[in-house]
Design a protein around this motif. Structure first.
Motif, mmCIF file in Angstrom:
data_model
loop_
_atom_site.group_PDB
_atom_site.id
_atom_site.type_symbol
_atom_site.label_atom_id
_atom_site.label_comp_id
_atom_site.label_asym_id
_atom_site.label_seq_id
_atom_site.Cartn_x
_atom_site.Cartn_y
_atom_site.Cartn_z
ATOM 1 N N HIS A 114 -10.502 -2.245 -0.897
ATOM 2 C CA HIS A 114 -10.713 -3.146 0.231
ATOM 3 C C HIS A 114 -10.301 -4.563 -0.093
ATOM 4 O O HIS A 114 -10.330 -5.426 0.753
ATOM 5 N N PRO A 143 -0.112 -4.073 11.021
ATOM 6 C CA PRO A 143 -0.815 -3.199 10.077
ATOM 7 C C PRO A 143 -1.037 -1.794 10.607
ATOM 8 O O PRO A 143 -1.371 -0.906 9.836
ATOM 9 N N ASP A 173 0.828 -1.211 0.000
ATOM 10 C CA ASP A 173 0.000 0.000 0.000
ATOM 11 C C ASP A 173 0.852 1.246 0.000
ATOM 12 O O ASP A 173 0.630 2.195 -0.743
ATOM 13 N N ASN A 218 -8.283 -6.592 3.029
ATOM 14 C CA ASN A 218 -7.142 -5.715 3.188
ATOM 15 C C ASN A 218 -7.235 -5.069 4.557
ATOM 16 O O ASN A 218 -8.064 -4.190 4.796
ATOM 17 N N THR A 236 -7.424 -5.321 -2.615
ATOM 18 C CA THR A 236 -6.018 -5.349 -3.015
ATOM 19 C C THR A 236 -5.340 -4.119 -2.444
ATOM 20 O O THR A 236 -6.025 -3.206 -1.998
ATOM 21 N N PRO A 237 -3.997 -4.073 -2.447
ATOM 22 C CA PRO A 237 -3.352 -2.870 -1.932
ATOM 23 C C PRO A 237 -3.767 -1.638 -2.713
ATOM 24 O O PRO A 237 -4.025 -1.695 -3.894
ATOM 25 N N GLY A 248 -6.316 1.853 -2.233
ATOM 26 C CA GLY A 248 -7.265 2.557 -1.398
ATOM 27 C C GLY A 248 -7.602 3.895 -1.992
ATOM 28 O O GLY A 248 -7.321 4.164 -3.147
ATOM 29 N N ASN A 259 -6.668 -1.122 4.918
ATOM 30 C CA ASN A 259 -7.813 -0.312 4.524
ATOM 31 C C ASN A 259 -8.962 -0.425 5.506
ATOM 32 O O ASN A 259 -9.687 0.536 5.732
ATOM 33 N N ASP A 260 -9.111 -1.639 6.128
ATOM 34 C CA ASP A 260 -10.093 -1.810 7.202
ATOM 35 C C ASP A 260 -9.843 -0.839 8.321
ATOM 36 O O ASP A 260 -10.754 -0.190 8.832
ATOM 37 N N GLU A 298 -5.378 -13.709 1.987
ATOM 38 C CA GLU A 298 -5.593 -14.324 0.675
ATOM 39 C C GLU A 298 -6.610 -15.437 0.800
ATOM 40 O O GLU A 298 -7.093 -15.726 1.879
ATOM 41 N N ILE A 332 -2.429 -8.690 4.084
ATOM 42 C CA ILE A 332 -3.596 -8.807 3.217
ATOM 43 C C ILE A 332 -3.973 -10.268 3.171
ATOM 44 O O ILE A 332 -3.156 -11.112 2.823
#
Lengths: 182, 147, 116
Positions: free
Chosen positions: B31, C72, A49, A138, B33-34, B36, A141-142, C57, C55
């Motif tokens: 939300h 994170p 990210d 992700n 994949t990388p 945003g 983003n959460d 999977e 992330i």
């Protein structure tokens, strides 16, 4: 893990060139190399990210800096401010690194994050319940949009205020109201 | 601001729709994949900055005026706030993920995640509009003589 | 430990440029380098030696995800910080361009002497 250190050393060398180069255009281009080296080390540090964000923001920074400040009227200004200021800043750097090395022993080793050392961190809660409660795989983003959405609102406000300030400074009608300059 | 040579103009005219589509893709599937909202918004701004540098400001003002960029920016911020206030209406608190509690979608699907895709798109347009307006003002101000 | 020191050296280069240089553009570049150093330090704290990106999977279970993912939380804060840094750079460059238009130079010793 050695790759991370190599890219950080590349970033430090590029930063030195950016600060010391006499021509304005070459120092701004070296600033682009600083951002690019940092973005590659973010990829090796497991943060995709942030690598995307850093590359794109670095491009816009370079375009803004070059477009607004390079022209034929700008001459090169060499030299530092004054000698006592240089000696004072070296003493400051020595004191600062002494403090930093003293407090560095309280951090966990490089390679073990807080999730390994402590047992009940917020990050473990977010990793475990991210998919159930927020619904997105992700986790970063959460956190930004569901668990800590208030910080995102504050960030949008700060960006709005900074851009508003920049636009007001550059508005010709506001500053040259009646009768030209001043 | 004058444009550049015809080669640059042709290439940017062909490449810029893909850049815009990539920016909207990164913002929309943030939300899964990388990416945003924030990188997506900067890429959207980058597309319009590229067009303005290559073609000059008159052509870009025909597509995307400065006034409409400002209005997009403000409307997107207001919609972010409205999504937060709707969290009050449907129970929970401010900025509650009310769509996820009410209608959870398929896991790993595009419409999963509640109000996260909506807020991602709103932030994308907000950041894109702001950065385009600031670049237009900076590049047109030109206190320094051009080479 | 050595890697944290590298981030501190980057911060010190930025600070040296803000204190010691006479060109306004070099001062702006020093502030940009300081912001980059702080963001890099925050992400270096959350690194885990054999870890994956945070992330989920399709085939992973939740317990093995918790045991092998990076932290994170610093990453979420740093994304915010990078975009705010861009807004601050736009504001600083607007100030610098206005100063050049008023005084005719980017040299701060000259700007200090003239009185409007």
């Amino acid at each position: 893990m050695v790759l991370i250190q190599i890219f950080l050393v590349f970033t430090i060398i590029a930063a030195l060139i950016a600060v010391e180069a006499p021509s304005a255009l070459s120092s701004i281009i070296s600033l682009g190399a600083v951002g690019f080296g940092l973005s590659i080390s973010f990829l090796w540090l497991g943060a995709p990210d942030i690598a995307i964000t850093q590359v794109v923001v670095e491009i816009i920074t370079l375009v803004i800096l070059i477009r607004a400040t390079i022209g034929k009227g700008v001459t090169e200004i060499r030299g530092n401010e004054s000698k006592p200021l240089l000696i004072g800043s070296l003493i400051l750097f020595g004191l600062g690194s002494a403090f930093f090395a003293n407090y560095l022993s309280a951090f966990p080793d490089f390679g073990k994050s807080a999730v390994d050392v402590f047992t009940e961190t917020p990050s473990q809660f977010y990793l475990e319940f991210g998919l159930e409660k927020a619904g997105g795989p992700n986790v970063v983003n959460d956190i930004l949009l569901d668990f800590r959405a208030y910080d995102t609102l504050g960030e949008a406000t700060v960006l709005f205020a900074a851009i508003l300030g920049a636009i007001t400074l550059l508005n010709k009608k506001v500053f040259f109201g009646k009768g030209g300059e001043k | 601001m004058s444009g550049m040579s015809p080669i640059v103009k042709t290439v940017t005219r062909w490449v810029s729709p893909f850049i815009l589509a990539f920016g909207i893709y990164v913002a929309l599937t943030g939300h899964l994949t990388p990416g945003g909202g924030f990188p997506g918004g900067v890429i959207i701004a980058g597309c319009f900055i590229l067009l303005m540098l290559a073609h000059g400001k008159e052509k870009v003002y025909g597509i995307f005026n400065l006034k409409s960029a400002s209005v997009t920016d403000s409307l997107a911020s207001l919609s972010f706030l409205c999504m937060g206030l709707l969290g009050y209406v449907f129970g929970g608190g401010f900025l509650n993920n009310f769509i996820q509690s009410g209608f959870p979608g398929k896991v790993f699907g595009l419409l999963s995640g509640g109000n996260m895709p909506i807020i991602n798109i709103a932030i994308g347009f907000k950041v894109g509009g702001s950065l385009f307006v600031v670049f237009a003002y900076l590049a047109l101000f030109r206190a320094i003589e051009e080479d | 430990m050595l890697t944290y020191l590298l981030a501190f050296i980057l911060f010190a280069i930025g600070l040296y440029s803000v204190i010691n240089k006479r060109n306004l553009i070099k001062i702006i570049m020093g502030i940009i380098i300081m912001e980059h150093a702080v963001n890099a330090f925050l992400i270096l704290i959350g690194y885990r030696v054999s870890g994956e990106a945070p992330i989920l999977e399709k085939g992973m279970t939740v317990t093995e995800f918790v045991n092998s993912a990076m932290d994170p939380l610093p990453q979420a804060l740093v994304i915010t910080s990078i975009v705010i840094g861009l807004g601050v750079v736009a504001l600083m460059v607007a100030l610098a361009v206005r100063l050049y238009q008023h005084y005719g130079t980017f040299d701060i010793t000259e700007i200090r002497k003239l009185r409007g």
